[in-house]
Design a protein around this motif. Structure first.
Motif, PDB file in Angstrom:
ATOM      1  N   LEU A  89      76.422 156.780 -13.960  1.00 36.42           N
ATOM      2  CA  LEU A  89      77.118 158.021 -13.563  1.00 36.42           C
ATOM      3  C   LEU A  89      78.568 157.739 -13.193  1.00 36.42           C
ATOM      4  O   LEU A  89      79.483 158.438 -13.622  1.00 36.42           O
ATOM      5  N   GLY A  90      78.771 156.681 -12.386  1.00 30.88           N
ATOM      6  CA  GLY A  90      80.088 156.439 -11.800  1.00 30.88           C
ATOM      7  C   GLY A  90      81.064 155.725 -12.716  1.00 30.88           C
ATOM      8  O   GLY A  90      82.283 155.897 -12.577  1.00 30.88           O
ATOM      9  N   GLY A  91      80.550 154.913 -13.662  1.00 29.88           N
ATOM     10  CA  GLY A  91      81.413 154.077 -14.492  1.00 29.88           C
ATOM     11  C   GLY A  91      82.513 154.829 -15.231  1.00 29.88           C
ATOM     12  O   GLY A  91      83.699 154.510 -15.077  1.00 29.88           O
ATOM     13  N   PRO A  92      82.140 155.844 -16.025  1.00 28.88           N
ATOM     14  CA  PRO A  92      83.171 156.520 -16.832  1.00 28.88           C
ATOM     15  C   PRO A  92      84.270 157.165 -15.976  1.00 28.88           C
ATOM     16  O   PRO A  92      85.405 157.286 -16.426  1.00 28.88           O
ATOM     17  N   LEU A  93      83.938 157.534 -14.724  1.00 30.25           N
ATOM     18  CA  LEU A  93      84.943 158.205 -13.879  1.00 30.25           C
ATOM     19  C   LEU A  93      86.072 157.248 -13.493  1.00 30.25           C
ATOM     20  O   LEU A  93      87.190 157.688 -13.204  1.00 30.25           O
ATOM     21  N   ALA A 101      95.294 158.746 -10.041  1.00 29.53           N
ATOM     22  CA  ALA A 101      96.580 159.230  -9.520  1.00 29.53           C
ATOM     23  C   ALA A 101      96.383 160.130  -8.294  1.00 29.53           C
ATOM     24  O   ALA A 101      97.137 160.034  -7.328  1.00 29.53           O
ATOM     25  N   ARG A 102      95.373 160.998  -8.332  1.00 28.38           N
ATOM     26  CA  ARG A 102      95.246 162.007  -7.267  1.00 28.38           C
ATOM     27  C   ARG A 102      94.175 161.687  -6.237  1.00 28.38           C
ATOM     28  O   ARG A 102      94.149 162.301  -5.174  1.00 28.38           O
ATOM     29  N   ALA A 103      93.257 160.802  -6.579  1.00 28.22           N
ATOM     30  CA  ALA A 103      92.171 160.507  -5.627  1.00 28.22           C
ATOM     31  C   ALA A 103      91.908 159.000  -5.621  1.00 28.22           C
ATOM     32  O   ALA A 103      90.805 158.559  -5.915  1.00 28.22           O
ATOM     33  N   LEU A 104      92.948 158.248  -5.254  1.00 26.87           N
ATOM     34  CA  LEU A 104      92.824 156.786  -5.278  1.00 26.87           C
ATOM     35  C   LEU A 104      91.691 156.261  -4.384  1.00 26.87           C
ATOM     36  O   LEU A 104      90.970 155.344  -4.785  1.00 26.87           O
ATOM     37  N   PRO A 105      91.483 156.849  -3.174  1.00 20.20           N
ATOM     38  CA  PRO A 105      90.365 156.356  -2.352  1.00 20.20           C
ATOM     39  C   PRO A 105      89.028 156.484  -3.083  1.00 20.20           C
ATOM     40  O   PRO A 105      88.180 155.595  -2.979  1.00 20.20           O
ATOM     41  N   PHE A 106      88.845 157.564  -3.870  1.00 22.21           N
ATOM     42  CA  PHE A 106      87.591 157.707  -4.642  1.00 22.21           C
ATOM     43  C   PHE A 106      87.478 156.559  -5.652  1.00 22.21           C
ATOM     44  O   PHE A 106      86.429 155.933  -5.785  1.00 22.21           O
TER      45      PHE A 106
END
Ligand code: HEM
Length: 274
Positions: A89-93, A101-106
């Motif tokens: 689930l997380g890999g492609p994101l 650029a907009r959600a570096l902490p994520f």
């Protein structure tokens, strides 16, 4: 004349860059759909059976699957399957520039989770292969084991480079880690594309140890790694024709991946959950 040619080249250059970036985005979109379909199947089939307490149903698919009374191996297998959902689930994101650029902490937290899960899922997979076995023969066991070892090595390098602040090297190793982690997914997608192209299970073998399986046990991650290297080299200072050639090759690969996803979804994943 030379000045005119150089000016024309400078104008053409962005078109080649745009073509490469456009095809890469298309590849990503197709892979995202295919990987999330795989997630939906894993969650519905394995998760559904687990929720109903019917773990034996896992063995309708798995060869070295659930063993009544084999607690340690069963826990490792269950962890492997649950973590497969998380990592796929997380890999492609991680590859979406807007998220970086907009959600570096994520990106950072998802990346840490990805690396940790890649390590655990690979160690669990190695344990499973060499204690309970898998479909196919020795080539499958050696092929997927090498895949696991390479995932751990590439993930460690991606981690090391980001800690050292070398973002360009981190990007390259993170992308290589993603291709390696996607090896099991490429195996299924490539297998189904091959079966569709041949209109039947050519060179698969009755015991799932035929020439194609032996080749694809390694090819499922080495071929994507090779395509990635071509893409990376084309993207870093290659000429216009090299960029167009890489974009063209990636487009053909994307079409093949798309066909394989359709085949895997229709032939493997949907029938097991419907
Ligand atoms: C890193 C990404 C990985 C993911 C997402 C993943 C996912 C999965 C999934 C979903 C299954 C169930 C099979 C199916 O329903 O198609 C499975 C089975 C299995 N995986 Fe993994 N896996 C990964 C890596 C590995 C590695 C690196 C190894 C070995 C070193 C491994 C070894 C196994 C084994 C042995 C089985 C059981 C196969 C059988 O009993 O037939 N996996 N994996």
């Amino acid at each position: 004349m030379t000045a005119i040619t150089s000016a024309a080249r400078a104008q053409d250059r962005p078109a080649a860059d745009r073509a490469l970036a456009g095809v890469a985005a298309l590849w990503w979109g197709v892979a995202l759909i295919g990987q999330w379909l795989f997630v939906a199947y894993v969650a519905a089939f394995y998760g559904g059976a687990a929720v109903g307490g019917d773990f034996e149903r896992w063995n309708e698919v798995l060869v070295g699957g659930y063993v009544r009374g084999g607690t340690l191996g069963n826990v490792v297998l269950a962890a492997h399957l649950a973590l497969a959902v998380v990592i796929t689930l997380g890999g492609p994101l991680q590859m979406v520039p807007q998220i970086r650029a907009r959600a570096l902490p994520f990106h950072r937290w998802n990346g840490r989770l990805y690396m940790l899960v890649a390590l655990i899922i690979s160690l669990a997979g190695l344990y499973m292969v060499w204690t309970r076995g898998t479909a196919g023969g020795t080539a499958m066991r050696v092929g997927i084991s090498l895949n696991g070892v390479l995932i751990i090595a590439a993930g460690a390098l991606a981690w090391r480079y980001v800690r050292a602040g070398d973002i360009a090297a981190h990007r390259r190793w993170a992308l290589r880690t993603f291709m390696l982690v996607s090896g099991v997914w490429f195996f299924r997608v490539g297998l189904m594309a091959w079966i569709l192209a041949n209109q039947g299970p050519a060179l698969i073998g009755d015991d799932f140890d035929g020439p194609f399986v032996r080749f694809w046990a390694f090819g499922c991650y080495l071929a994507p790694l090779a395509m990635l290297e071509i893409y990376l080299r084309a993207g870093s200072g290659a000429g216009r024709s090299a960029k167009f050639a890489a974009a063209g090759l990636l487009l053909v690969v994307t079409a093949g991946v798309g066909v394989g996803i359709l085949g895997a979804a229709m032939g493997m994943w949907l029938p097991r959950v419907s």
